[in-house]
Design a protein around this motif. Structure first.
Motif, PDB file in Angstrom:
ATOM      1  N   MET A 190       0.787  -1.274   0.079  1.00  0.00           N
ATOM      2  CA  MET A 190       0.035   0.042   0.024  1.00  0.00           C
ATOM      3  C   MET A 190       1.013   1.224  -0.074  1.00  0.00           C
ATOM      4  N   SER A 191       0.668   2.015  -1.081  1.00  0.00           N
ATOM      5  CA  SER A 191       1.587   3.485  -1.119  1.00  0.00           C
ATOM      6  C   SER A 191       0.838   4.137   0.194  1.00  0.00           C
ATOM      7  N   PHE A 192       1.851   4.625   1.372  1.00  0.00           N
ATOM      8  CA  PHE A 192       1.456   5.426   2.106  1.00  0.00           C
ATOM      9  C   PHE A 192       2.370   6.473   2.369  1.00  0.00           C
ATOM     10  N   ILE A 193       1.881   7.944   2.531  1.00  0.00           N
ATOM     11  CA  ILE A 193       3.050   8.723   2.445  1.00  0.00           C
ATOM     12  C   ILE A 193       3.320   9.271   3.990  1.00  0.00           C
ATOM     13  N   PHE A 194       2.923   8.463   4.864  1.00  0.00           N
ATOM     14  CA  PHE A 194       3.340   8.617   6.219  1.00  0.00           C
ATOM     15  C   PHE A 194       4.588   7.698   6.792  1.00  0.00           C
ATOM     16  N   ARG A 195       5.159   8.127   7.853  1.00  0.00           N
ATOM     17  CA  ARG A 195       6.208   7.254   8.223  1.00  0.00           C
ATOM     18  C   ARG A 195       5.790   6.142   9.228  1.00  0.00           C
ATOM     19  N   MET A 196       4.444   6.411   9.672  1.00  0.00           N
ATOM     20  CA  MET A 196       3.864   5.714  10.685  1.00  0.00           C
ATOM     21  C   MET A 196       2.405   5.495  10.627  1.00  0.00           C
ATOM     22  N   ASP A 197       1.728   4.727  11.219  1.00  0.00           N
ATOM     23  CA  ASP A 197       0.262   4.613  11.078  1.00  0.00           C
ATOM     24  C   ASP A 197      -0.310   4.938  12.229  1.00  0.00           C
ATOM     25  N   GLN A 198       0.286   4.941  13.399  1.00  0.00           N
ATOM     26  CA  GLN A 198      -0.362   5.318  14.715  1.00  0.00           C
ATOM     27  C   GLN A 198      -0.398   6.862  15.112  1.00  0.00           C
ATOM     28  N   PHE A 199      -1.593   7.242  15.561  1.00  0.00           N
ATOM     29  CA  PHE A 199      -1.920   8.581  15.814  1.00  0.00           C
ATOM     30  C   PHE A 199      -2.471   8.557  17.343  1.00  0.00           C
ATOM     31  N   ASN A 200      -1.746   8.948  18.182  1.00  0.00           N
ATOM     32  CA  ASN A 200      -2.231   8.763  19.685  1.00  0.00           C
ATOM     33  C   ASN A 200      -2.568   7.155  20.013  1.00  0.00           C
ATOM     34  N   THR A 201      -3.865   6.999  20.211  1.00  0.00           N
ATOM     35  CA  THR A 201      -4.180   5.680  20.471  1.00  0.00           C
ATOM     36  C   THR A 201      -4.763   5.058  19.083  1.00  0.00           C
ATOM     37  N   PHE A 202      -4.948   5.712  17.923  1.00  0.00           N
ATOM     38  CA  PHE A 202      -5.632   5.592  16.985  1.00  0.00           C
ATOM     39  C   PHE A 202      -4.727   5.010  15.688  1.00  0.00           C
ATOM     40  N   THR A 203      -5.409   4.445  14.714  1.00  0.00           N
ATOM     41  CA  THR A 203      -4.887   3.878  13.684  1.00  0.00           C
ATOM     42  C   THR A 203      -5.221   4.963  12.407  1.00  0.00           C
ATOM     43  N   ILE A 204      -4.287   5.189  11.502  1.00  0.00           N
ATOM     44  CA  ILE A 204      -4.692   6.024  10.343  1.00  0.00           C
ATOM     45  C   ILE A 204      -4.326   5.047   9.024  1.00  0.00           C
ATOM     46  N   LYS A 205      -5.283   5.085   8.357  1.00  0.00           N
ATOM     47  CA  LYS A 205      -5.032   4.309   7.033  1.00  0.00           C
ATOM     48  C   LYS A 205      -5.637   5.016   5.893  1.00  0.00           C
ATOM     49  N   LYS A 206      -5.367   4.549   4.854  1.00  0.00           N
ATOM     50  CA  LYS A 206      -6.071   4.996   3.597  1.00  0.00           C
ATOM     51  C   LYS A 206      -7.576   4.469   3.600  1.00  0.00           C
ATOM     52  N   ALA A 207      -8.561   5.338   3.162  1.00  0.00           N
ATOM     53  CA  ALA A 207      -9.677   4.852   3.150  1.00  0.00           C
ATOM     54  C   ALA A 207     -10.119   3.787   1.818  1.00  0.00           C
ATOM     55  N   THR A 208     -11.005   3.049   2.152  1.00  0.00           N
ATOM     56  CA  THR A 208     -11.460   1.942   1.177  1.00  0.00           C
ATOM     57  C   THR A 208     -12.943   2.108   0.727  1.00  0.00           C
ATOM     58  N   LEU A 209     -13.266   1.608  -0.381  1.00  0.00           N
ATOM     59  CA  LEU A 209     -14.489   1.870  -0.641  1.00  0.00           C
ATOM     60  C   LEU A 209     -15.571   1.514   0.426  1.00  0.00           C
ATOM     61  N   GLU A 210     -15.336   0.720   1.279  1.00  0.00           N
ATOM     62  CA  GLU A 210     -16.093   0.064   2.219  1.00  0.00           C
ATOM     63  C   GLU A 210     -16.350   1.286   3.254  1.00  0.00           C
ATOM     64  N   ASP A 211     -15.351   2.162   3.361  1.00  0.00           N
ATOM     65  CA  ASP A 211     -15.574   3.283   4.078  1.00  0.00           C
ATOM     66  C   ASP A 211     -16.167   4.565   3.483  1.00  0.00           C
ATOM     67  N   VAL A 212     -16.427   4.655   2.250  1.00  0.00           N
ATOM     68  CA  VAL A 212     -17.270   5.680   1.469  1.00  0.00           C
ATOM     69  C   VAL A 212     -18.323   6.096   2.192  1.00  0.00           C
ATOM     70  N   GLN A 213     -19.235   5.260   2.711  1.00  0.00           N
ATOM     71  CA  GLN A 213     -20.572   5.732   3.378  1.00  0.00           C
ATOM     72  C   GLN A 213     -20.385   6.490   4.645  1.00  0.00           C
ATOM     73  N   PHE A 214     -19.440   5.770   5.361  1.00  0.00           N
ATOM     74  CA  PHE A 214     -19.304   6.154   6.709  1.00  0.00           C
ATOM     75  C   PHE A 214     -18.540   7.539   6.593  1.00  0.00           C
ATOM     76  N   VAL A 215     -17.555   7.719   5.955  1.00  0.00           N
ATOM     77  CA  VAL A 215     -16.898   9.035   5.481  1.00  0.00           C
ATOM     78  C   VAL A 215     -17.741  10.158   5.029  1.00  0.00           C
ATOM     79  N   PHE A 216     -18.610   9.904   3.739  1.00  0.00           N
ATOM     80  CA  PHE A 216     -19.621  10.848   3.539  1.00  0.00           C
ATOM     81  C   PHE A 216     -20.639  11.140   4.417  1.00  0.00           C
ATOM     82  N   GLN A 217     -21.132  10.329   5.336  1.00  0.00           N
ATOM     83  CA  GLN A 217     -22.063  10.546   6.219  1.00  0.00           C
ATOM     84  C   GLN A 217     -21.554  11.415   7.282  1.00  0.00           C
ATOM     85  N   MET A 218     -20.314  11.154   7.937  1.00  0.00           N
ATOM     86  CA  MET A 218     -19.836  11.957   8.627  1.00  0.00           C
ATOM     87  C   MET A 218     -19.697  13.558   8.070  1.00  0.00           C
ATOM     88  N   LEU A 219     -19.189  13.804   6.919  1.00  0.00           N
ATOM     89  CA  LEU A 219     -19.092  14.737   6.370  1.00  0.00           C
ATOM     90  C   LEU A 219     -20.350  15.507   6.130  1.00  0.00           C
TER      91      LEU A 219
END
Length: 176
Positions: A1-30
């Protein structure tokens, strides 16, 4: 996976690239945040009130520019980050050929508000980019005083105001 960050941990959270499965959740929040802003009289992200905007969110996910912050399976925040200028960026900034990254749609889920997550996330992005010596550029509606102050507090330097169809947009950038 192409990732422009050195690490994927932010505080106690994980940062990752969104996938098609995430689209509805991201859109609904926005969408929900855009509704709340409108109720407060803030004209930020009004285009997200139209459910057709999910296609734009989906396109950004497919392009690989949408990131999500998750706590186990719960969406905490989202943002878009890209090296490529969109048509929107070109309209605001003019066509640029430099090492800038463009940050868009940074949003924190209402359940996680008032915990400084947005500010900490901005600092995390800058600190963990796998590239160095560049700029991060972003914009917001000029009349959104809270968001303008937020970016100033995060160390972003106001560059100018650009009027698009009668709406002023504030442009900010920060060297990393």
């Amino acid at each position: 996976m192409s990732f422009i960050f050195r690490m994927d941990q932010f505080n106690t959270f994980t940062i990752k690239k969104a996938t098609l499965e995430d689209v509805q959740f991201v859109f609904q929040m926005l969408h929900d945040i855009a509704q709340t802003l409108k109720q407060k009289g803030i004209q930020q992200w009004e285009y997200l009130l139209d459910y057709q905007a999910i296609l734009e969110v989906e396109a950004a996910v497919v392009e690989g520019t949408t990131y999500i912050v998750v706590d186990k399976e719960q969406l905490v925040a989202t943002f878009n980050l890209t090296h490529d200028q969109s048509e929107w960026d070109q309209a605001l900034w003019g066509e640029r050929k430099d090492d800038a990254l463009y940050l868009h749609r940074l949003a924190v889920h209402p359940m996680y508000r008032h915990q400084q997550i947005g500010l900490e996330l901005l600092f995390w992005i800058e600190k963990n980019l796998s590239v160095t010596n560049g700029l991060i550029r972003l914009d917001c509606v000029g009349e959104n005083h809270v968001l303008n102050e937020f970016y100033r507090q995060a160390g972003y330097m106001f560059q100018k105001t650009v009027d698009i169809e009668g709406t002023p947009f504030s442009l900010y950038e920060k060297t990393f």
